[in-house]
Design an enzyme around this catalytic site. Structure first.
Site, mmCIF file in Angstrom:
data_model
loop_
_atom_site.group_PDB
_atom_site.id
_atom_site.type_symbol
_atom_site.label_atom_id
_atom_site.label_comp_id
_atom_site.label_asym_id
_atom_site.label_seq_id
_atom_site.Cartn_x
_atom_site.Cartn_y
_atom_site.Cartn_z
ATOM 1 N N LYS A 10 0.839 -1.197 0.000
ATOM 2 C CA LYS A 10 0.000 0.000 0.000
ATOM 3 C C LYS A 10 0.876 1.250 0.000
ATOM 4 C CE LYS A 10 -3.473 2.350 2.796
ATOM 5 N NZ LYS A 10 -4.370 2.292 3.949
ATOM 6 N N GLU B 178 10.478 -4.651 4.602
ATOM 7 C CA GLU B 178 10.579 -6.041 4.156
ATOM 8 C C GLU B 178 10.262 -6.151 2.662
ATOM 9 O OE1 GLU B 178 8.937 -4.918 6.762
ATOM 10 O OE2 GLU B 178 8.852 -6.358 8.413
ATOM 11 N N GLY C 263 -4.844 -1.829 4.987
ATOM 12 C CA GLY C 263 -4.075 -2.973 4.481
ATOM 13 C C GLY C 263 -4.757 -4.299 4.767
ATOM 14 N N ARG C 264 -5.270 -4.457 5.989
ATOM 15 C CA ARG C 264 -5.871 -5.742 6.365
ATOM 16 C C ARG C 264 -7.285 -5.912 5.820
ATOM 17 N NH1 ARG C 264 -4.676 -2.356 10.397
ATOM 18 N NH2 ARG C 264 -6.333 -1.499 11.708
ATOM 19 N N GLU D 155 -4.802 -6.558 14.666
ATOM 20 C CA GLU D 155 -4.278 -5.248 14.277
ATOM 21 C C GLU D 155 -5.407 -4.211 14.349
ATOM 22 O OE1 GLU D 155 -0.676 -4.526 11.440
ATOM 23 O OE2 GLU D 155 -2.453 -4.172 10.231
ATOM 24 N N HIS E 39 -5.583 -33.353 17.320
ATOM 25 C CA HIS E 39 -4.475 -34.200 17.769
ATOM 26 C C HIS E 39 -3.315 -33.345 18.247
ATOM 27 C CE1 HIS E 39 -6.567 -37.701 16.197
ATOM 28 N NE2 HIS E 39 -6.999 -36.854 15.275
ATOM 29 N N LYS F 170 9.372 -0.708 14.259
ATOM 30 C CA LYS F 170 9.978 -0.355 12.967
ATOM 31 C C LYS F 170 11.058 0.714 13.167
ATOM 32 C CE LYS F 170 5.840 -0.913 10.066
ATOM 33 N NZ LYS F 170 4.891 -0.226 9.208
HETATM 34 O O1 F6P Z 1 2.861 -3.710 9.796
HETATM 35 C C1 F6P Z 1 1.858 -2.800 9.601
HETATM 36 C C2 F6P Z 1 1.367 -2.688 8.202
HETATM 37 O O2 F6P Z 1 1.240 -1.342 7.927
HETATM 38 C C3 F6P Z 1 0.060 -3.415 7.978
HETATM 39 O O3 F6P Z 1 -1.031 -2.718 8.437
HETATM 40 C C4 F6P Z 1 0.078 -3.591 6.515
HETATM 41 O O4 F6P Z 1 -0.864 -4.536 6.098
HETATM 42 C C5 F6P Z 1 1.504 -4.033 6.306
HETATM 43 O O5 F6P Z 1 2.237 -3.255 7.238
HETATM 44 C C6 F6P Z 1 2.052 -3.834 4.923
HETATM 45 O O6 F6P Z 1 1.994 -2.522 4.527
HETATM 46 P P1 F6P Z 1 2.183 -2.109 3.015
HETATM 47 O O7 F6P Z 1 1.095 -2.727 2.227
HETATM 48 O O8 F6P Z 1 2.131 -0.609 3.010
HETATM 49 O O9 F6P Z 1 3.532 -2.614 2.563
#
Ligand code: F6P
Length: 545
Positions: A208, A214, A270-271, A356, A387, A507
């Site tokens: 987003k 990452e 995002g979620r 979240e 199990h 972060k």
């Molecule tokens: O870790 C928090 C967060 O902002 C989430 O809410 C989001 O889904 C994820 O990181 C990834 O964010 P982006 O889509 O901006 O890379």
């Protein structure tokens, strides 16, 4: 009119009194007194059937919980969300995932602009692109057909696509391979690209913000992997990388042609984004028509949530039961146990969605809550979990409310498998609710010393959710059900379900620690004794001073 905090609402006091007076009645007692509750405490909408008769509630409990919802301003807040008001006040944003699945011709206005045409414009571009990848018209740099799609994203840009990919495998194009890279641990990228031919691989960089450490690191390394494999010609990137983001400028700066970017908007959390352009990998897998069925399922549940009376409204009922379990029965976790292997990643998806969103300790106005909010969500598919951790569910000291998910008809009708699966899910709910008394254990001839070990105290609440059969439509409805449950819970708890400031501190500190791990000279000890010592040790392990 301002809504008072949860515990100050009159219905909360009424519920507390009701709990003190009648909360001790066990499920055995409740069913003995009212056998009809098994038929009555059910509801149905958008193809999902909910049986909540095995929750520790009575008609009176439900009536009071519905009053609580009313006193929580639920109707007004729901209307505000659907109308595109900026209910995410800490970020000044509207919350409009419902617009992502609004049918063509619907009208939802944000800042004077109807957003529905924009949604469909992106969906149409996604569909054209997905079709080209699926039919081979979109070729890689060397002219080879795309055979592998790698989604690079994390959190909401990963969990939804992964979950949907697993769930919709029966409808996916079997000639395409799908992989997902999320973790900054290089292992994830190395393993996801293992065995793939760069000339046949398409990366979907899903972020987003297009700033997430990452995802950007993985995308850079994926680009290096591609260029290594294709002789270093940077023009290859345009045929092998597309982006899904809200930030066109950053996508361009990364080197992806904005023509190959699929956008969404700041009013999609995002979620809550798996049905936005973040679902591009899903659409490539199942095709545009199936993706639209998925959206139709979401929309059917949106309409159910928007229009069904609260007493028959699945997300409202589920949220009220959750609030009852957390705030009156003291539950600290909740398990979602899908009896459908295709839903194996659904609990992981729900973890972000719920925790979240509602893992918050202050209200919308910034004051601290004086009650619990979101429980820990977890789960694994049945029957596997039986199990593993079900021992704790049945005989542990903690009560864990459970959602059992099952499908009435199987995707694969093989032998007796489905009957066995269903027998297990039904039996687990029964065992949790009614257990086995010492007298029953003794009557089976159990030696006296073993009796306490074989007693199941029961009275453990569960709901059972049935889909008629897993399908893209059913999956959409199921996800929307939980999205709206989370919204209703957040409304009752008075928190903002749409920000996530809690992920920021880690972060920021990670950037500082990274600089210290990579610095040539030993950094000044700027942290606490434990953190400084860890950094020193890890620097030594990396061969630094
Ligand atoms: O870790 C928090 C967060 O902002 C989430 O809410 C989001 O889904 C994820 O990181 C990834 O964010 P982006 O889509 O901006 O890379």
């Amino acid at each position: 009119m301002a809504v008072p905090p949860l515990r100050a609402r009159p219905a909360f006091a009424a519920l507390a009194a009701h709990h003190a007076a009648a909360g001790g009645r066990t499920l055995r007692e409740l069913f003995a007194a009212d056998p009809g509750r098994g038929e009555r405490l059910t509801a149905e909408g958008a193809g999902v059937f909910l049986d909540y008769a095995k929750q520790r509630v009575t008609d009176e409990t439900m009536a009071l919980l519905l009053r609580l919802a009313d006193e929580s301003g639920l109707a007004a807040r729901t209307a505000a969300m659907f109308a595109g008001e900026r209910i995410n006040t800490t970020e000044g944003r509207a919350v409009l995932h419902v617009a992502l699945r609004a049918p063509r011709g619907a009208r939802i206005v944000v800042d004077g602009e109807d957003v529905v045409p924009k949604v469909h414009e992106v969906l149409d571009r996604m569909a054209a692109f997905a079709d080209r990848v699926r039919d081979g018209a979109w070729a890689g740099h060397t002219g080879k057909r795309i055979r592998a799609v790698v989604n690079v994203g994390i959190g909401g840009s990963d969990l939804g696509p992964v979950m949907a990919h697993r769930a919709l495998r029966p409808w996916a194009d079997p000639s395409l391979v799908f992989r997902f890279v999320s973790n900054v641990d290089a292992t994830d990228l190395v393993e996801a690209t293992r065995g793939l031919d760069p000339a046949e691989t398409l990366f979907v960089v899903a972020s987003k913000t297009f700033t997430t450490q990452e995802t950007m690191t993985n995308a850079e390394s994926a680009r290096a992997w591609l260029l290594r494999g294709l002789g270093g010609d940077a023009r290859a990137v345009a045929r092998h990388f597309v982006a899904v983001s809200t930030d066109a400028a950053r996508v361009k700066a990364f080197g992806i042609d904005p023509a190959n970017m699929f956008g969404f908007w700041d009013w999609v959390g995002g979620r809550y984004s798996m049905d936005s352009a973040i679902g591009l990998s899903t659409m490539i897998a199942v095709g545009p028509a199936r993706f639209r069925e998925l959206l139709a399922g979401f929309h059917a549940m949106d309409e159910h949530f928007r229009t069904a009376p609260p007493a028959r409204n699945l997300p409202v009922l589920k949220a009220l039961l959750s609030v009852w379990n957390v705030n009156f029965l003291g539950a600290t976790s909740t398990a979602v146990l899908p009896y459908d292997q295709y839903l194996e990643r659904f609990p992981a998806y729900l973890q972000q969605l719920a925790m979240e969103s509602n893992g918050k300790r202050v209200r919308l106005d910034g004051t601290a809550v004086d009650h619990d909010t979101c429980p820990v969500w977890w789960g694994e598919p049945g029957t596997n979990g039986q199990h593993s951790f079900y021992q704790l569910l049945h005989q542990g000291t903690r009560v864990v409310p459970v959602d059992f998910l099952a499908c009435e008809r199987p995707v694969h009708d093989v032998g007796r498998h489905h009957a066995m699966l269903l027998a297990n899910v039904v039996a687990q709910g029964e065992a949790l609710a009614f257990g086995r008394t010492a007298a029953e254990v003794r009557a089976e001839g159990t030696p006296e010393a073993l009796v306490p070990h074989r007693v199941f105290e029961g009275n453990r609440p569960s709901s059972t959710l049935l889909l008629e059969r897993l399908s893209p439509h059913a999956l959409g409805a199921l996800v929307a059900l939980y999205e709206h449950q989370v919204f209703v819970e957040g409304t009752l708890w008075g928190v903002n379900s749409f920000d996530q400031w809690g992920v920021e501190l880690g972060k920021v500190l990670a950037s500082r620690v990274l600089a210290e791990l990579e610095a040539d000279a030993p950094p000044a000890p700027a942290h606490d004794g434990s953190t400084n010592a860890l950094i020193r040790r890890l620097r030594r392990a990396r061969g630094a001073r």
